[in-house]
Design a protein around this motif. Structure first.
Motif, mmCIF file in Angstrom:
data_model
loop_
_atom_site.group_PDB
_atom_site.id
_atom_site.type_symbol
_atom_site.label_atom_id
_atom_site.label_comp_id
_atom_site.label_asym_id
_atom_site.label_seq_id
_atom_site.Cartn_x
_atom_site.Cartn_y
_atom_site.Cartn_z
ATOM 1 N N VAL A 1 27.227 26.923 -4.578
ATOM 2 C CA VAL A 1 26.351 28.240 -3.312
ATOM 3 C C VAL A 1 26.285 27.588 -2.691
ATOM 4 O O VAL A 1 25.244 27.412 -2.218
ATOM 5 C CB VAL A 1 25.280 29.418 -4.396
ATOM 6 N N VAL A 2 26.959 28.637 -1.237
ATOM 7 C CA VAL A 2 26.349 28.381 0.393
ATOM 8 C C VAL A 2 25.515 29.416 0.517
ATOM 9 O O VAL A 2 25.662 30.200 0.981
ATOM 10 C CB VAL A 2 27.315 27.763 1.418
ATOM 11 N N VAL A 3 24.271 29.002 1.532
ATOM 12 C CA VAL A 3 23.028 30.001 2.067
ATOM 13 C C VAL A 3 23.162 30.040 3.880
ATOM 14 O O VAL A 3 22.783 29.108 4.198
ATOM 15 C CB VAL A 3 21.919 29.630 1.557
ATOM 16 N N ALA A 4 23.718 31.649 4.281
ATOM 17 C CA ALA A 4 23.660 30.829 5.988
ATOM 18 C C ALA A 4 23.360 31.869 5.807
ATOM 19 O O ALA A 4 23.040 32.856 5.824
ATOM 20 C CB ALA A 4 24.955 30.899 6.105
ATOM 21 N N ASP A 5 21.979 31.798 7.192
ATOM 22 C CA ASP A 5 21.058 32.435 7.413
ATOM 23 C C ASP A 5 20.426 32.371 9.099
ATOM 24 O O ASP A 5 19.597 30.998 8.406
ATOM 25 C CB ASP A 5 19.626 33.058 6.583
ATOM 26 N N ASP A 6 19.931 32.337 9.749
ATOM 27 C CA ASP A 6 19.392 32.220 10.848
ATOM 28 C C ASP A 6 17.926 32.238 10.809
ATOM 29 O O ASP A 6 17.228 31.105 12.032
ATOM 30 C CB ASP A 6 19.568 32.540 12.472
ATOM 31 N N GLN A 7 17.194 32.707 10.269
ATOM 32 C CA GLN A 7 15.445 32.749 10.098
ATOM 33 C C GLN A 7 15.386 31.321 8.781
ATOM 34 O O GLN A 7 15.809 32.079 7.481
ATOM 35 C CB GLN A 7 14.908 33.398 9.696
ATOM 36 N N GLU A 8 15.298 30.615 8.711
ATOM 37 C CA GLU A 8 14.742 28.834 8.192
ATOM 38 C C GLU A 8 14.135 29.750 7.038
ATOM 39 O O GLU A 8 14.086 29.298 5.700
ATOM 40 C CB GLU A 8 14.015 28.601 8.859
ATOM 41 N N LEU A 9 13.385 30.481 7.236
ATOM 42 C CA LEU A 9 12.210 30.592 6.084
ATOM 43 C C LEU A 9 12.981 31.525 5.077
ATOM 44 O O LEU A 9 12.819 31.880 3.763
ATOM 45 C CB LEU A 9 11.363 31.525 6.341
ATOM 46 N N ALA B 1 24.441 23.376 0.559
ATOM 47 C CA ALA B 1 24.625 23.850 1.705
ATOM 48 C C ALA B 1 23.264 25.111 2.337
ATOM 49 O O ALA B 1 23.762 26.222 1.453
ATOM 50 C CB ALA B 1 25.228 23.364 1.852
ATOM 51 N N GLU B 2 22.467 24.277 3.092
ATOM 52 C CA GLU B 2 22.130 25.880 3.670
ATOM 53 C C GLU B 2 22.609 25.824 5.660
ATOM 54 O O GLU B 2 23.606 24.687 5.250
ATOM 55 C CB GLU B 2 20.695 25.517 3.986
ATOM 56 N N ALA B 3 23.280 26.496 5.661
ATOM 57 C CA ALA B 3 23.921 26.956 7.094
ATOM 58 C C ALA B 3 22.933 27.981 8.371
ATOM 59 O O ALA B 3 22.325 28.679 7.841
ATOM 60 C CB ALA B 3 25.259 27.515 6.842
ATOM 61 N N GLY B 4 22.379 27.749 9.148
ATOM 62 C CA GLY B 4 21.957 28.255 10.014
ATOM 63 C C GLY B 4 22.311 29.895 10.925
ATOM 64 O O GLY B 4 22.320 29.958 11.642
ATOM 65 N N ASP B 5 24.003 28.989 10.765
ATOM 66 C CA ASP B 5 24.614 30.164 11.378
ATOM 67 C C ASP B 5 26.257 30.087 10.767
ATOM 68 O O ASP B 5 26.248 29.596 9.688
ATOM 69 C CB ASP B 5 25.487 29.979 12.400
ATOM 70 N N GLY B 6 26.826 31.428 11.671
ATOM 71 C CA GLY B 6 28.106 31.494 11.156
ATOM 72 C C GLY B 6 28.840 29.860 10.462
ATOM 73 O O GLY B 6 29.846 29.942 9.840
ATOM 74 N N ALA B 7 29.193 29.550 12.570
ATOM 75 C CA ALA B 7 30.218 27.785 11.839
ATOM 76 C C ALA B 7 29.904 27.108 10.894
ATOM 77 O O ALA B 7 30.732 26.459 10.502
ATOM 78 C CB ALA B 7 29.847 27.406 13.868
ATOM 79 N N GLU B 8 28.405 27.206 11.092
ATOM 80 C CA GLU B 8 28.059 25.956 10.100
ATOM 81 C C GLU B 8 28.603 26.666 8.441
ATOM 82 O O GLU B 8 28.452 25.253 7.888
ATOM 83 C CB GLU B 8 26.647 25.902 10.373
ATOM 84 N N ALA B 9 28.558 27.523 8.827
ATOM 85 C CA ALA B 9 29.007 28.167 7.253
ATOM 86 C C ALA B 9 29.901 27.726 6.757
ATOM 87 O O ALA B 9 30.943 27.601 5.738
ATOM 88 C CB ALA B 9 28.744 29.476 6.532
ATOM 89 N N VAL B 10 30.578 27.762 7.542
ATOM 90 C CA VAL B 10 32.042 27.803 7.136
ATOM 91 C C VAL B 10 32.473 26.600 7.274
ATOM 92 O O VAL B 10 33.358 25.701 6.238
ATOM 93 C CB VAL B 10 32.984 28.526 8.238
#
Length: 239
Positions: A5-13, A32-41
């Protein structure tokens, strides 16, 4: 097999919280964790996970655009949209961008884990409140379509395939459709596959949308058998 699974959310907590919940489950690994959509992709492109959890509102590339880009990759990664906003527009955009699930962020821990497992298995899932809204959203359009005659998109279906689509839209499982049509489960699976393929639909949720869009089903219609009882509003669409 482990569900990656990849988890993407701009709020770190928030992001870390979802990741910890999922990582603690047997058979699930957050890769992986991502802080925005581009990182998630990029994470999906690089790691080829099974599921991506995407916040709908992120800076730069938002969850909808990320979902669309992930679908275009053709990697087989399925996406679940997580949001505090359960408006009709978001549901419509997410599903048409290729999302396989749509959950509110106040989802319970067990329901979040269940959603990941369901989507990874190839099924689709909506929060119950979202499913209700989705049906209501397409009612007006479907009733308008019914008033001007059959939608030509349905012309490609045989009579039995139309019956199958109607029962799908009422929320029946394959076994229940088989009992209603007095055929085998295998025959129902064939009919369901034909409906999805002929109409260019990804899954059973899109089949429900199509049934309402084309006017095949209208809100308030009695369930099969004509007893006038309330139709089901399942949280997940079974394949």
């Amino acid at each position: 097999m482990t569900i990656r699974v990849v988890v993407a959310d701009d709020q770190e907590l928030v992001r870390s919280g979802f990741a910890m919940i999922l990582d603690a489950q047997p058979g699930i690994e957050v890769v992986a964790e991502a802080g925005d959509g581009a990182e998630a992709v990029e994470a999906v492109r690089r790691l080829s996970p099974d599921v991506a959890l995407l916040d709908i509102r992120m800076p730069g590339t938002d969850g909808i655009e990320a979902c669309r880009a992930i679908s275009a990759l053709g990697s087989g990664c399925r996406t679940v949209i997580l949001t505090t906003f359960d408006t009709d527009a978001y549901v419509y955009e997410a599903l048409h961008a290729g999302a396989s699930g749509f959950l509110l962020k106040d989802v319970r821990r067990d329901d979040l884990v269940h959603a990941v497992r369901v989507v990874a298995a190839g099924d689709s899932l909506l929060a119950p409140s979202v499913a209700r809204r989705l049906v209501e959203q397409y009612t007006a359009g479907g009733q308008r379509r019914a008033s001007v005659g059959p939608d030509p998109r349905l012309d490609v279906l045989t009579g039995r395939e139309r019956e199958t689509l109607l029962l799908l839209a009422r929320g029946l499982s394959n076994a229940e459709i088989a009992a209603e049509l007095v055929v085998s489960d295998h025959t129902v699976k064939t009919h369901v596959g034909n409906v999805l393929a002929k109409l260019g639909l990804r899954d059973r949720i899109q089949a429900v949308i199509c049934a309402y869009e084309t006017g095949l089903v209208a809100a308030g219609s009695p369930p099969p058998g004509g007893d006038g009882g309330p139709g089901p509003s399942p949280a997940s669409a079974r394949k």
